[in-house]
Design an enzyme around this catalytic site. Structure first.
Site, PDB file in Angstrom:
ATOM      1  N   GLU A  34       0.353   1.234 -11.522  1.00 13.60           N
ATOM      2  CA  GLU A  34       1.354   1.019 -10.450  1.00 13.60           C
ATOM      3  C   GLU A  34       2.871   0.901 -10.768  1.00 13.60           C
ATOM      4  O   GLU A  34       3.694   1.590 -10.273  1.00 13.60           O
ATOM      5  CB  GLU A  34       0.977  -0.042  -9.583  1.00 13.60           C
ATOM      6  N   GLU A  42      -2.415   8.122  -7.679  1.00 13.03           N
ATOM      7  CA  GLU A  42      -3.685   7.808  -7.967  1.00 13.03           C
ATOM      8  C   GLU A  42      -4.616   8.671  -7.065  1.00 13.03           C
ATOM      9  O   GLU A  42      -4.834   8.358  -5.973  1.00 13.03           O
ATOM     10  CB  GLU A  42      -4.083   6.577  -7.929  1.00 13.03           C
ATOM     11  N   HIS A  73      -8.308  -6.426  -1.690  1.00 13.85           N
ATOM     12  CA  HIS A  73      -7.984  -4.887  -0.940  1.00 13.85           C
ATOM     13  C   HIS A  73      -7.684  -5.047   0.202  1.00 13.85           C
ATOM     14  O   HIS A  73      -8.100  -3.979   0.976  1.00 13.85           O
ATOM     15  CB  HIS A  73      -9.297  -4.297  -1.544  1.00 13.85           C
ATOM     16  N   ALA A  89      -1.913  -1.733  -1.170  1.00 12.43           N
ATOM     17  CA  ALA A  89      -0.761  -2.454  -1.253  1.00 12.43           C
ATOM     18  C   ALA A  89      -0.831  -3.590  -2.183  1.00 12.43           C
ATOM     19  O   ALA A  89      -0.175  -4.330  -2.591  1.00 12.43           O
ATOM     20  CB  ALA A  89      -0.367  -2.849   0.225  1.00 12.43           C
ATOM     21  N   ASP A  90      -1.978  -4.288  -2.136  1.00 10.43           N
ATOM     22  CA  ASP A  90      -2.494  -5.354  -3.045  1.00 10.43           C
ATOM     23  C   ASP A  90      -2.070  -5.221  -4.557  1.00 10.43           C
ATOM     24  O   ASP A  90      -1.614  -6.306  -4.900  1.00 10.43           O
ATOM     25  CB  ASP A  90      -3.782  -5.825  -2.984  1.00 10.43           C
ATOM     26  N   PHE A  91      -1.934  -4.020  -5.001  1.00  9.66           N
ATOM     27  CA  PHE A  91      -1.536  -3.875  -6.229  1.00  9.66           C
ATOM     28  C   PHE A  91      -0.119  -3.489  -6.706  1.00  9.66           C
ATOM     29  O   PHE A  91       0.659  -3.355  -7.559  1.00  9.66           O
ATOM     30  CB  PHE A  91      -2.315  -2.643  -6.947  1.00  9.66           C
TER      31      PHE A  91
END
Length: 341
Positions: free
Chosen positions: A78, A45, A147, A102-104
């Site tokens: 993702e 992204e 986030h 990294a949260d996603f």
């Protein structure tokens, strides 16, 4: 949350040694590996045209040098990014994919944990999976609950994945180069608060091996094992406590899978005390794993109970004051050290 603007490096600072930020060191690693190996390509992204190098500038300038075939923007998916990396790695290239936060990564867990992590095993070693998934993690910037998490324990739990957590520009560059050259899937987690810290990064070719911890500071009274930004806080704490005659050894695992437990145990046998510090939640954090292994191997050398310094078991607040209360810093490291010495 105050973070040191400089970070230690195994190389001494000289007028000839470049000083780079953590983000610049990662950019150098990507640039060098893209030049070295034509099978390496970068995608994710906003890594190319649209993002101008991503929100933290890690891929800045790569598309201009290597072109849109080797540095590609992707849709915001993702799962698609991770699945594409698996297929590309299985068919002869070395993809370096970026998932912005990294949260996603939860959205990418099926291809990552059920495909990438298991494919070499299920094919009897007849296939390699040379892929890297880069992601930003960590709190301290007011990015709120979705986030700001540190999630290295998620991936360290899965056999077949390697997990890097560099704390310095030197280590970030050397580990990323090693990760790209590795024939196994690597989750490469970059702490976003560290992107603008600085350290010496030699111009000559070097790599940092996966699974080799680094003693950032020698000491004799207590071992502090720190991850990412907590390495810097541990070093600050060690400097402050040295004035009181307390000698702190700071160990940076650099990777949590594989975990260099031998270096940690060797340090504990010398000091007799252990503090483990990370920004991730205490519950289920990698600190518990390190504590259990040290307890198994070096119980007779411990002169005090093992202490953990970790994030509170709550969603990370947006409010600066509340975020500071939820995340550990230098003061929490000092308090833990005082409890054991």
């Amino acid at each position: 949350m105050a973070v040191p603007v400089s970070a230690p490096s195994p190389q001494p600072l000289t007028p000839e040694t470049p000083v780079l930020t953590y983000a610049e060191a990662l950019n150098e690693a990507l640039r060098e590996e893209l030049r070295r190996d034509s099978t390496v390509f970068v995608f994710g992204e906003d890594v190319a045209v649209w993002g101008g190098g991503g929100i933290f500038g890690v891929t800045k300038g790569l598309v201009e040098e290597f072109g849109p075939e080797r540095v590609r923007d992707t849709p915001i998916s993702e799962e698609a990014i991770a699945a594409t990396a698996v297929g590309a790695a299985a068919t002869g290239t070395r993809p370096v994919a970026e998932i912005m936060y990294a949260d996603f990564m939860g959205l990418a867990m099926e291809p990552l944990t059920n495909q990438a992590a298991k494919m070499r095993y299920m094919f009897g070693g007849k296939i390699s999976l040379p892929m890297v998934i880069r992601a930003q993690q960590g709190g301290g910037r007011g990015n709120a609950a979705q986030h700001s998490q540190s999630l290295e324990a998620w991936f360290a739990h899965i056999p077949g994945l390697k997990v890097c957590v560099p704390s310095t520009p030197y280590d970030a560059k050397g580990l990323l180069k090693s990760a790209i050259r590795d024939d196994n899937p690597v989750v490469f987690l970059e702490h976003k608060v560290l992107y603008f810290t600085k350290g010496s990064v030699p111009q000559e070719e070097y790599t940092v091996p996966l699974g080799a911890a680094d003693v950032k500071r020698e000491g004799s009274d207590v071992t502090v094992v720190g991850l990412q930004v907590l390495v810097n806080y541990a070093l600050e704490a060690a400097e402050e406590l040295a004035a009181e005659g307390i000698s702190v050894e700071v160990v940076d695992p650099r990777t949590v899978s594989p975990l260099d437990i031998d270096t940690i145990v060797s340090s504990v046998k010398k000091t007799g005390r252990l503090v483990i510090a990370h920004q991730a939640y205490e519950q289920g954090g990698i600190g518990a794993e390190i504590a259990a292994r040290v307890q198994d191997i070096a119980f007779d050398y411990l002169d005090a109970p093992i202490q953990r310094v970790a994030g509170k078991n709550v969603p990370i607040p947006y409010s600066e004051v509340l975020e500071r209360a939820a995340l550990p810093g230098k003061e929490e490291v000092i308090a833990a050290i005082r409890r054991v010495v």
